[in-house]
Design a protein around this motif. Structure first.
Motif, mmCIF file in Angstrom:
data_model
loop_
_atom_site.group_PDB
_atom_site.id
_atom_site.type_symbol
_atom_site.label_atom_id
_atom_site.label_comp_id
_atom_site.label_asym_id
_atom_site.label_seq_id
_atom_site.Cartn_x
_atom_site.Cartn_y
_atom_site.Cartn_z
ATOM 1 N N UNK A 122 0.858 -1.172 0.165
ATOM 2 C CA UNK A 122 0.017 -0.047 0.087
ATOM 3 C C UNK A 122 0.900 1.259 -0.099
ATOM 4 N N UNK A 123 1.849 1.206 0.834
ATOM 5 C CA UNK A 123 2.799 2.326 0.729
ATOM 6 C C UNK A 123 3.535 2.744 -0.726
ATOM 7 N N UNK A 124 3.765 1.473 -1.284
ATOM 8 C CA UNK A 124 4.469 1.781 -2.599
ATOM 9 C C UNK A 124 3.551 2.441 -3.463
ATOM 10 N N UNK A 125 2.149 1.931 -3.556
ATOM 11 C CA UNK A 125 1.466 2.561 -4.415
ATOM 12 C C UNK A 125 1.020 3.908 -4.023
ATOM 13 N N UNK A 126 1.008 4.257 -2.666
ATOM 14 C CA UNK A 126 0.752 5.448 -1.964
ATOM 15 C C UNK A 126 1.887 6.567 -2.433
ATOM 16 N N UNK A 127 2.887 6.066 -2.411
ATOM 17 C CA UNK A 127 4.284 7.132 -2.706
ATOM 18 C C UNK A 127 4.086 7.618 -3.839
ATOM 19 N N UNK A 128 3.744 6.841 -5.159
ATOM 20 C CA UNK A 128 3.631 7.116 -6.587
ATOM 21 C C UNK A 128 3.134 8.675 -6.546
ATOM 22 N N UNK A 129 1.773 8.968 -6.351
ATOM 23 C CA UNK A 129 1.252 10.231 -6.214
ATOM 24 C C UNK A 129 2.126 11.142 -5.477
ATOM 25 N N UNK A 130 2.499 10.690 -4.165
ATOM 26 C CA UNK A 130 3.192 11.726 -3.421
ATOM 27 C C UNK A 130 4.665 12.264 -3.612
ATOM 28 N N UNK A 131 4.815 11.743 -4.818
ATOM 29 C CA UNK A 131 6.363 12.244 -5.370
ATOM 30 C C UNK A 131 6.352 13.718 -5.860
ATOM 31 N N UNK A 132 4.938 14.054 -5.876
ATOM 32 C CA UNK A 132 4.724 15.427 -6.661
ATOM 33 C C UNK A 132 4.231 16.228 -5.336
ATOM 34 N N UNK A 133 4.660 17.308 -4.983
ATOM 35 C CA UNK A 133 4.492 18.376 -3.977
ATOM 36 C C UNK A 133 2.974 18.626 -4.081
ATOM 37 N N UNK A 134 2.026 18.855 -5.046
ATOM 38 C CA UNK A 134 1.073 19.455 -4.939
ATOM 39 C C UNK A 134 -0.152 18.311 -4.821
ATOM 40 N N UNK A 135 0.290 17.105 -4.368
ATOM 41 C CA UNK A 135 -0.856 15.998 -4.358
ATOM 42 C C UNK A 135 -0.884 15.360 -2.967
ATOM 43 N N UNK A 136 -1.915 15.072 -2.517
ATOM 44 C CA UNK A 136 -2.029 14.330 -1.398
ATOM 45 C C UNK A 136 -2.988 13.190 -1.680
ATOM 46 N N UNK A 137 -3.260 12.251 -0.735
ATOM 47 C CA UNK A 137 -3.868 10.946 -1.029
ATOM 48 C C UNK A 137 -4.628 10.285 0.231
ATOM 49 N N UNK A 138 -5.630 9.573 -0.108
ATOM 50 C CA UNK A 138 -6.330 8.853 0.794
ATOM 51 C C UNK A 138 -6.519 7.565 0.597
ATOM 52 N N UNK A 139 -5.559 6.647 0.765
ATOM 53 C CA UNK A 139 -5.524 5.272 0.192
ATOM 54 C C UNK A 139 -5.732 4.115 1.118
ATOM 55 N N UNK A 140 -6.497 3.167 1.105
ATOM 56 C CA UNK A 140 -6.620 2.015 1.973
ATOM 57 C C UNK A 140 -6.739 0.690 1.354
ATOM 58 N N UNK A 141 -6.228 -0.191 2.250
ATOM 59 C CA UNK A 141 -6.305 -1.690 1.967
ATOM 60 C C UNK A 141 -7.583 -2.292 2.467
ATOM 61 N N UNK A 142 -8.206 -3.034 1.945
ATOM 62 C CA UNK A 142 -9.481 -3.640 2.857
ATOM 63 C C UNK A 142 -9.387 -5.080 2.393
ATOM 64 N N UNK A 143 -9.702 -5.973 3.313
ATOM 65 C CA UNK A 143 -9.559 -7.435 3.187
ATOM 66 C C UNK A 143 -10.845 -7.903 3.901
ATOM 67 N N UNK A 144 -11.960 -8.558 3.324
ATOM 68 C CA UNK A 144 -12.880 -8.969 4.041
ATOM 69 C C UNK A 144 -13.183 -10.650 3.487
ATOM 70 N N UNK A 145 -13.165 -11.333 4.751
ATOM 71 C CA UNK A 145 -13.217 -12.762 4.558
ATOM 72 C C UNK A 145 -14.408 -13.242 5.174
ATOM 73 N N UNK A 146 -15.411 -13.776 4.439
ATOM 74 C CA UNK A 146 -16.596 -14.190 5.124
ATOM 75 C C UNK A 146 -16.601 -15.936 4.986
#
Length: 453
Positions: A122-146
Motif C-alpha cells: 500500500x505504501x509503495x502505491x501511495x508513494x507514487x502520487x506523493x512524489x509530487x508536491x501539490x498532491x495528497x492521497x487517501x488510500x486504503x487496503x481492505x480485506x474481508x473474509x466471510x
C-alpha cells in the motif's frame, strides 16, 4: 457446525426456517497522505435466523449459540404478530434442495500474506502520487473474509466462502484555488495477486489528476457522448439495475406497470444482464444467502424487459423464476435482493467506429458519485475529452451528466465490442455490498444533458 445449526432449527415449529452462521474477518490499512491512520483486524461471528409461519415472516440475529432459545422465542413472537396483522401473507417460491461445499479457488490467499507485506504494498502505491508536491492521497487496503454455513428446514446445507481484497482511494491535486481529485481502485474476489505489480494504474491516475489542474471546465449543454465502461456500468447499476430488484418496485403500482415483463424499454440493440456466476469477477458467488443457486439473468433483451432479480419471497409474489440474488452484508443482517455483476452486453462496434459515429461530442470517463430520483439520474464524471470529427481532443473537467432512465435507454445508439467489469464496486442499498460489480462496453448516447460552466 451443521450439527449445531440443525439442533437449533429442530426446536422451531414453523412452515419454513433457515439459519446462517458466519465468521467474518476484516483487515484495514488506511493511509492519509504519508501518515498511517489505521492498521487493524477485527473478527466477528453470528447467526441469522429466519422463520415463516402462517404467512408471517420475521428474522433475528444473535451472536452466541447459548442465546438461540431466547432468539427463537423472540422471532416466533414477531412471526405471530406479522401473521395476525399482514394483509399479504408471505410465501416462498419453491427452491432446489442443495448439499454442497464451495471454497472458491484463489491465486494467492490473502490470509497467507503478512500485514507487514500488505502495508509495504500500500505504501509503495501511495508513494507514487506523493512524489509530487501539490498532491495528497487517501488510500486504503481492505480485506474481508466471510466463512458461511447455511441450512434450512427443507434439507439444504451449504458451506461457502467469500474473500474480497482491494486497494482503493482518492488522489487529490491542488494549485491556487483549483482542487481536483480522481479515484483509483484495484482488487477483486479471486486472490491477492490482483494487488501486485499495479504501479502503472497509480501512475496513470497521478498524471491524470495533475493534468486536470490545467484542463478546461466543460461547457454545459446537450451533447452526444461516449461513456467508458466504468460510467456505462454506473448508469446500468444505478439508473436501471435497482428498478430490476423486485423488492424496490413490488409496492409501487406505477413502477410495476412500467416495469412489466414484455415492455419495450430501450433501443433494440440494448441487452442488459446480471450474472453472479462469472468466475474471477468481483460479484462472483455460487449460492445466495437464501441457499438459492445463482444464475445468469437477462433483464433487458433487445430493448425488451425479460426478467428481474428476486428473493424467494418476491419470486412467489411476482410468479417468476428464482434468480439467486438475495445477499446479506454479513452475519448481522438478513439477506435482501442485490445485483451481482450487472452489465450491458457488448455490441459489434470498435471504439474507433464509435468515435466516427459520434463525430462531434464528448468522450466521458469514470464515475465520481451521483444519485437517482425515481426515473431520473445525475452522475458525476472524473474527466472527459472533447471529440471533433471523430478525433479525441482536449481534456475537460468538472462534469456532471443527467437524464431520464427510459429516454436514455432509447437514446443508446451504439455499443462497443469491448468489455470491462470493475475490480472495486459497492452498493449501499439498505446494507453495504462490497461485491456488487458493474461495467460493460463503451456506449454511444445521444442528447445527454451535461452540466458545466
Amino acid at each position: 457446525m451443521f450439527d449445531i445449526l440443525k439442533n437449533i432449527i429442530s426446536k422451531i415449529d414453523a412452515d419454513y426456517v433457515d439459519l446462517r452462521y458466519e465468521i467474518m474477518r476484516e483487515t484495514k490499512i488506511i493511509l492519509n497522505g504519508r501518515e498511517i491512520y489505521q492498521i487493524g483486524t477485527n473478527t466477528g461471528d453470528g447467526f441469522v435466523l429466519r422463520v415463516l409461519k402462517n404467512g408471517g415472516f420475521s428474522s433475528i440475529s444473535f451472536t452466541k449459540k447459548e442465546d438461540a432459545e431466547k432468539a427463537i422465542k423472540t422471532v416466533l413472537e414477531n412471526v405471530n404478530l406479522m401473521a395476525k396483522s399482514t394483509k399479504k401473507p408471505v410465501r416462498f417460491a419453491k427452491a432446489e434442495v442443495i448439499k454442497d461445499t464451495f471454497i472458491p479457488p484463489l491465486r494467492e490467499d490473502p490470509r497467507n500474506i503478512s500485514i507487514e507485506e500488505k502495508l509495504e504494498i500500500v505504501k509503495n502505491y501511495n508513494n507514487i502520487p506523493l512524489k509530487h508536491e501539490n498532491v495528497t492521497t487517501n488510500i486504503q487496503y481492505t480485506e474481508v473474509i466471510r466463512e458461511k454455513y447455511f441450512i434450512n428446514s427443507e434439507g439444504t446445507e451449504i458451506r461457502e466462502d467469500l474473500i474480497t481484497t482491494n486497494i482503493y482511494g482518492s488522489i487529490i491535486s491542488y494549485e491556487g484555488n483549483v482542487v481536483q481529485n480522481v479515484r483509483v481502485g484495484i482488487g477483486g474476489s479471486d486472490g491477492f495477486y490482483k494487488l501486485r505489480n499495479r504501479e502503472e494504474e497509480f501512475e496513470k491516475k497521478t498524471k491524470l489528476v495533475l493534468d486536470l489542474l490545467k484542463a478546461e471546465p466543460v461547457k454545459g449543454g446537450v451533447y452526444n457522448v461516449i461513456l467508458n465502461p466504468n460510467l456505462t456500468g454506473v448508469f446500468t447499476h444505478e439508473a436501471f439495475g435497482h428498478f430490476s430488484e423486485a423488492d424496490l418496485i413490488e409496492d409501487v403500482p406505477s413502477m410495476r406497470e412500467r416495469m412489466k415483463i414484455g415492455a419495450q424499454l430501450g433501443n433494440e440493440i440494448l441487452t442488459i444482464i446480471d450474472d453472479p456466476t462469472m468466475p474471477n469477477q468481483l460479484g462472483f458467488y455460487k449460492y445466495d444467502d437464501e441457499g438459492v443457486r445463482a444464475r445468469r439473468t437477462y433483464l433487458l433483451k433487445n430493448g425488451v424487459l425479460v426478467g428481474r432479480l428476486h428473493s424467494r419471497r418476491t419470486a412467489e409474489e411476482f410468479g417468476e423464476s428464482l434468480t439467486g440474488h438475495c445477499v446479506a452484508e454479513d452475519y448481522r443482517y438478513p439477506p435482501i435482493i442485490r445485483m451481482g455483476n450487472i452489465f450491458i452486453e457488448p455490441g459489434n462496434s470498435t471504439f474507433e467506429e464509435l468515435l466516427e459515429k459520434l463525430g462531434d461530442g464528448l468522450y466521458i470517463l469514470d464515475s465520481k458519485g451521483g444519485q437517482t430520483a425515481g426515473e431520473n439520474f445525475t452522475f458525476g464524471a472524473q474527466y472527459a475529452y472533447e471529440v471533433k470529427n471523430g478525433k479525441i481532443g482536449k481534456l475537460l473537467r468538472d462534469i456532471n451528466i443527467s437524464g431520464n432512465l427510459y429516454q436514455t435507454l432509447k437514446d443508446i445508439y451504439g455499443i462497443g465490442n469491448d468489455f470491462v467489469l470493475g475490480e472495486v464496486g459497492g452498493c449501499g442499498k439498505g446494507q453495504l455490498n462490497i461485491r456488487s460489480s458493474y461495467g460493460g462496453p463503451h456506449i454511444l448516447i445521444k442528447n445527454v444533458v451535461v452540466g458545466g460552466v
